[in-house]
Motif scaffolding. Structure first.
Motif, mmCIF file in Angstrom:
data_model
loop_
_atom_site.group_PDB
_atom_site.id
_atom_site.type_symbol
_atom_site.label_atom_id
_atom_site.label_comp_id
_atom_site.label_asym_id
_atom_site.label_seq_id
_atom_site.Cartn_x
_atom_site.Cartn_y
_atom_site.Cartn_z
ATOM 1 N N LEU A 268 0.818 -1.214 0.000
ATOM 2 C CA LEU A 268 0.000 0.000 0.000
ATOM 3 C C LEU A 268 0.850 1.263 0.000
ATOM 4 O O LEU A 268 0.352 2.352 -0.314
ATOM 5 N N GLY A 269 2.140 1.160 0.338
ATOM 6 C CA GLY A 269 3.028 2.311 0.382
ATOM 7 C C GLY A 269 3.545 2.754 -0.971
ATOM 8 O O GLY A 269 4.107 3.843 -1.096
ATOM 9 N N LEU A 270 3.362 1.921 -1.995
ATOM 10 C CA LEU A 270 3.790 2.324 -3.342
ATOM 11 C C LEU A 270 2.882 3.439 -3.854
ATOM 12 O O LEU A 270 1.688 3.473 -3.530
ATOM 13 N N PRO A 271 3.421 4.343 -4.686
ATOM 14 C CA PRO A 271 2.556 5.357 -5.301
ATOM 15 C C PRO A 271 1.762 4.753 -6.463
ATOM 16 O O PRO A 271 2.202 4.754 -7.610
ATOM 17 N N TRP A 272 0.599 4.192 -6.139
ATOM 18 C CA TRP A 272 -0.267 3.556 -7.128
ATOM 19 C C TRP A 272 -1.017 4.616 -7.930
ATOM 20 O O TRP A 272 -1.332 5.694 -7.422
ATOM 21 N N ILE A 273 -1.347 4.286 -9.176
ATOM 22 C CA ILE A 273 -2.307 5.104 -9.917
ATOM 23 C C ILE A 273 -3.571 5.125 -9.063
ATOM 24 O O ILE A 273 -4.020 4.075 -8.592
ATOM 25 N N PRO A 274 -4.153 6.302 -8.799
ATOM 26 C CA PRO A 274 -5.280 6.385 -7.863
ATOM 27 C C PRO A 274 -6.416 5.399 -8.137
ATOM 28 O O PRO A 274 -6.953 4.813 -7.198
ATOM 29 N N ALA A 275 -6.776 5.180 -9.376
ATOM 30 C CA ALA A 275 -7.875 4.259 -9.689
ATOM 31 C C ALA A 275 -7.526 2.821 -9.355
ATOM 32 O O ALA A 275 -8.418 1.992 -9.146
ATOM 33 N N ASP A 276 -6.230 2.481 -9.314
ATOM 34 C CA ASP A 276 -5.810 1.109 -8.998
ATOM 35 C C ASP A 276 -5.773 0.834 -7.498
ATOM 36 O O ASP A 276 -5.809 -0.325 -7.084
ATOM 37 N N PHE A 277 -5.706 1.877 -6.674
ATOM 38 C CA PHE A 277 -5.541 1.672 -5.232
ATOM 39 C C PHE A 277 -6.661 0.835 -4.611
ATOM 40 O O PHE A 277 -6.384 -0.114 -3.863
ATOM 41 N N PRO A 278 -7.956 1.112 -4.905
ATOM 42 C CA PRO A 278 -9.011 0.260 -4.337
ATOM 43 C C PRO A 278 -8.905 -1.195 -4.809
ATOM 44 O O PRO A 278 -9.282 -2.118 -4.086
ATOM 45 N N ILE A 279 -8.390 -1.396 -6.011
ATOM 46 C CA ILE A 279 -8.222 -2.753 -6.535
ATOM 47 C C ILE A 279 -7.132 -3.468 -5.736
ATOM 48 O O ILE A 279 -7.271 -4.641 -5.380
ATOM 49 N N VAL A 280 -6.062 -2.741 -5.418
ATOM 50 C CA VAL A 280 -4.972 -3.307 -4.615
ATOM 51 C C VAL A 280 -5.503 -3.718 -3.240
ATOM 52 O O VAL A 280 -5.213 -4.813 -2.750
ATOM 53 N N GLU A 281 -6.296 -2.855 -2.622
ATOM 54 C CA GLU A 281 -6.871 -3.182 -1.311
ATOM 55 C C GLU A 281 -7.756 -4.425 -1.398
ATOM 56 O O GLU A 281 -7.675 -5.311 -0.536
ATOM 57 N N ALA A 282 -8.585 -4.520 -2.436
ATOM 58 C CA ALA A 282 -9.455 -5.689 -2.610
ATOM 59 C C ALA A 282 -8.628 -6.942 -2.862
ATOM 60 O O ALA A 282 -8.953 -8.025 -2.348
ATOM 61 N N LEU A 283 -7.562 -6.813 -3.615
ATOM 62 C CA LEU A 283 -6.688 -7.946 -3.895
ATOM 63 C C LEU A 283 -6.078 -8.485 -2.601
ATOM 64 O O LEU A 283 -6.061 -9.690 -2.371
ATOM 65 N N LEU A 284 -5.600 -7.594 -1.751
ATOM 66 C CA LEU A 284 -5.007 -8.031 -0.485
ATOM 67 C C LEU A 284 -6.036 -8.757 0.387
ATOM 68 O O LEU A 284 -5.697 -9.720 1.075
ATOM 69 N N GLU A 285 -7.280 -8.301 0.348
ATOM 70 C CA GLU A 285 -8.337 -8.953 1.125
ATOM 71 C C GLU A 285 -8.712 -10.315 0.541
ATOM 72 O O GLU A 285 -9.093 -11.227 1.270
ATOM 73 N N ALA A 286 -8.603 -10.446 -0.779
ATOM 74 C CA ALA A 286 -9.047 -11.670 -1.454
ATOM 75 C C ALA A 286 -8.035 -12.804 -1.381
ATOM 76 O O ALA A 286 -8.406 -13.968 -1.479
ATOM 77 N N LEU A 287 -6.763 -12.468 -1.246
ATOM 78 C CA LEU A 287 -5.730 -13.506 -1.288
ATOM 79 C C LEU A 287 -5.697 -14.336 -0.014
ATOM 80 O O LEU A 287 -5.823 -13.799 1.081
ATOM 81 N N PRO A 288 -5.488 -15.637 -0.163
ATOM 82 C CA PRO A 288 -5.381 -16.515 1.013
ATOM 83 C C PRO A 288 -3.967 -16.451 1.601
ATOM 84 O O PRO A 288 -3.174 -17.360 1.463
ATOM 85 N N ILE A 289 -3.660 -15.332 2.214
ATOM 86 C CA ILE A 289 -2.308 -15.123 2.733
ATOM 87 C C ILE A 289 -2.144 -15.856 4.062
ATOM 88 O O ILE A 289 -2.956 -15.704 4.972
ATOM 89 N N GLN A 290 -1.097 -16.629 4.129
ATOM 90 C CA GLN A 290 -0.762 -17.343 5.370
ATOM 91 C C GLN A 290 0.081 -16.418 6.238
ATOM 92 O O GLN A 290 1.140 -15.973 5.818
ATOM 93 N N LEU A 291 -0.401 -16.122 7.440
ATOM 94 C CA LEU A 291 0.399 -15.304 8.348
ATOM 95 C C LEU A 291 1.450 -16.171 9.012
ATOM 96 O O LEU A 291 1.181 -17.276 9.449
ATOM 97 N N LYS A 292 2.642 -15.624 9.067
ATOM 98 C CA LYS A 292 3.732 -16.345 9.745
ATOM 99 C C LYS A 292 3.500 -16.263 11.250
ATOM 100 O O LYS A 292 2.971 -15.274 11.751
ATOM 101 N N PRO A 293 3.913 -17.308 12.000
ATOM 102 C CA PRO A 293 3.771 -17.245 13.454
ATOM 103 C C PRO A 293 4.467 -16.006 13.990
ATOM 104 O O PRO A 293 5.516 -15.598 13.502
ATOM 105 N N GLY A 294 3.832 -15.381 14.958
ATOM 106 C CA GLY A 294 4.423 -14.187 15.566
ATOM 107 C C GLY A 294 3.906 -12.903 14.971
ATOM 108 O O GLY A 294 4.166 -11.835 15.502
ATOM 109 N N LEU A 295 3.150 -12.954 13.858
ATOM 110 C CA LEU A 295 2.640 -11.744 13.257
ATOM 111 C C LEU A 295 1.270 -11.362 13.806
ATOM 112 O O LEU A 295 0.789 -10.272 13.558
ATOM 113 N N LEU A 296 0.649 -12.252 14.548
ATOM 114 C CA LEU A 296 -0.660 -11.926 15.129
ATOM 115 C C LEU A 296 -0.454 -11.084 16.381
ATOM 116 O O LEU A 296 0.468 -11.311 17.165
ATOM 117 N N HIS A 297 -1.310 -10.108 16.569
ATOM 118 C CA HIS A 297 -1.172 -9.237 17.743
ATOM 119 C C HIS A 297 -2.126 -9.648 18.823
ATOM 120 O O HIS A 297 -3.194 -10.068 18.622
#
Length: 150
Positions: free
Chosen positions: A121-150
């Motif tokens: 999210l820190g990259l300077p995205w084209i503004p119209a692409d930013f909501p797509i990036v956020e949706a992509l991050l939500e959609a991906l089945p990302i495995q959290l590494k142990p220790g990353l949960l708060h």
């Protein structure tokens, strides 16, 4: 017919099965978007399906062929709004052949770690692409590494 310009984009991942990195491309033009990051892709031409257009665009822009995965769902059937005249549909993809190179419209490609939201999210995205990036991050089945949960 909606009258919208149909655009396609590729969320090119290092793996569709176990995604860890996303390939992003830095624009060279037009001036208002030069230096900003986006999903590679482009306009659907007459007589093409969106999927055919995405394959063609990724070959032209990056010199690669890909395997397409699922489409990233948008709130509208026409896709993610880019402006008043265009909407983009985005598919997950993985490399099938070739090494990505910035051949057209881009001066740099970068693999970014999708497990690091701040980096993505820190990259300077084209503004119209930013909501797509956020949706992509939500959609991906990302495995959290142990220790990353708060």
């Amino acid at each position: 017919m909606t009258g919208l310009i149909n655009v396609v984009g590729g969320a090119v991942l290092d793996s569709l099965a176990e995604p860890g990195r996303l390939l992003v491309a830095r624009r060279t033009a037009p001036p208002q978007f030069a230096g900003m990051w986006e999903f590679p892709g482009g306009k659907v031409e007459s007589g093409e399906t969106p999927e055919q257009a995405l394959h063609r665009e990724l070959l032209e822009e990056l010199g690669v062929t890909v395997r397409l995965g699922a489409e990233l769902p948008a709130s509208s059937a026409s896709g993610w709004p880019l402006n008043g005249r265009a909407a983009m549909r985005v598919w997950f993809a993985e490399l099938a052949d070739g090494a990505p190179r910035p051949l057209q419209d881009h001066d740099e490609l970068r693999w970014i770690d999708i497990r690091n939201r701040e980096e993505v999210l820190g990259l300077p995205w084209i503004p119209a692409d930013f909501p797509i990036v956020e949706a992509l991050l939500e959609a991906l089945p990302i495995q959290l590494k142990p220790g990353l949960l708060h």
